[in-house]
Design an enzyme around this catalytic site. Structure first.
Site, mmCIF file in Angstrom:
data_model
loop_
_atom_site.group_PDB
_atom_site.id
_atom_site.type_symbol
_atom_site.label_atom_id
_atom_site.label_comp_id
_atom_site.label_asym_id
_atom_site.label_seq_id
_atom_site.Cartn_x
_atom_site.Cartn_y
_atom_site.Cartn_z
ATOM 1 C CG LEU A 158 36.423 59.838 42.233
ATOM 2 C CD1 LEU A 158 37.835 60.138 42.728
ATOM 3 C CD2 LEU A 158 35.447 59.889 43.416
ATOM 4 C CG ASP A 159 30.535 63.763 40.927
ATOM 5 O OD1 ASP A 159 30.293 62.933 40.042
ATOM 6 O OD2 ASP A 159 29.828 63.941 41.939
#
Ligand code: URA
Length: 235
Positions: A103-104
Site C-alpha cells: 500500500l503506498d
C-alpha cells in the site's frame, strides 16, 4: 527443560511424534553427535539435535495480522529514509511479520501481515486472481472515467486489466468510487485513475478476496485473524 526427542522433532515441524520414533529407531537422529535411542531426551537450548545430519529448531508459530494502515506509513519493515513503517505499528506482536503486497505511503486500509512465506507467495501471485477492492475519493469527470477504468489500460508499457467500478457517492467536487482489481502493480489504482483523468484524493483498501477491512479497527490498529479467516486464507 529436556523433552523426549519425539516431541522436539514434532515441534520442529519435521514429522509427527509417531514418525519420530521410526526416525530414532532407524538411526537418523543424533544428539550432540551421538546416535539417539528411543527414550532419549534433549532440549533445543542446550543440545544439537540433527535429523539426517541437519540441525533442527522449533518451528516458528505462524501469525496472521490485519492492520488498518493509516496514511504516512511506509509498507516495509525498515526504511532507509527513517520514515515510519507498518512494522512500527505491529511490532508489539513480537513476531517478525511482513506485509503481504503493498500500500503506498499515502494509501490506507487493509494490510495483511504474516510470517507465512507460502501464504505471501500465494496472495501476491497474479495467477490467483485475488480481488482487491479500493474505495477511492477522486475529483474529475467520473462519468467519462468509469468506462475507461472498465477497459484494459496501457500505462508506461504496462498493462492493467479492466477494473470493476461502482460509483458510491457524488458530491460537488469529489466522488467516491469503488475500484476492484486483481493485480497489485506499483501505484496501480493511482495510475489507472490518472489515465482516466481523475485525481485521487484518498485511497483505502477495503477488501482482499473474502477478507473485509474490520470496521472496528481504528487507523493504525491491528488484530490477529481468527481461525476461520486463517483457514479460508490458507486453504
Ligand atoms: N493502488 C495504488 O495506486 N496504491 C495503493 O496503495 C494500492 C493500489
Amino acid at each position: 527443560m529436556k523433552e523426549r526427542l519425539q516431541k522436539l522433532l514434532s515441534q520442529s515441524g519435521i514429522c509427527s511424534r509417531r514418525k519420530a520414533e521410526e526416525y530414532i529407531q532407524s538411526g537418523r537422529v543424533m544428539v550432540n553427535g551421538v546416535m539417539a535411542q528411543l527414550g532419549d531426551k534433549a532440549s533445543f537450548e542446550e543440545d544439537t539435535v540433527t535429523v539426517d545430519g541437519k540441525p533442527i529448531a522449533p518451528e516458528e508459530k505462524k501469525l496472521y495480522i490485519m492492520l488498518n494502515k493509516p496514511k504516512g506509513f511506509v509498507t516495509t519493515m525498515s526504511d532507509e529514509k527513517g520514515r515510519k513503517t507498518v512494522w512500527d505499528l505491529v511490532k508489539e506482536c513480537q513476531v517478525r511479520v511482513w506485509p503481504v503486497g503493498r500500500l503506498d505511503l499515502n494509501s490506507e486500509g487493509l494490510l495483511i501481515m504474516t510470517n507465512d512465506g507460502d501464504l505471501t507467495q500465494r496472495l501476491i501471485h497474479p495467477s490467483h486472481m485475488i480481488e482487491k477492492e479500493y474505495v477511492t475519493w477522486v475529483s474529475g469527470n467520473v462519468e467519462k472515467a468509469v468506462p475507461i477504468l472498465q477497459t484494459k489500460i496501457v500505462d508506461a508499457g504496462e498493462v492493467f486489466l479492466p477494473a470493476k467500478v461502482k460509483v458510491i457517492r457524488q458530491f460537488e467536487h469529489v466522488s467516491v468510487i469503488s475500484i476492484t482489481i486483481h493485480e497489485g502493480k506499483k501505484h496501480q489504482v493511482r495510475r489507472m485513475c490518472a489515465h482516466a483523468a481523475l485525481t485521487v484524493k484518498r485511497l483505502i483498501r477495503v477488501r482482499e478476496g473474502f477478507l473485509h477491512l474490520d470496521k472496528q479497527l481504528k487507523k493504525g490498529e491491528w488484530r490477529h485473524l481468527n481461525e476461520s479467516e486463517i483457514a479460508q486464507l490458507t486453504k
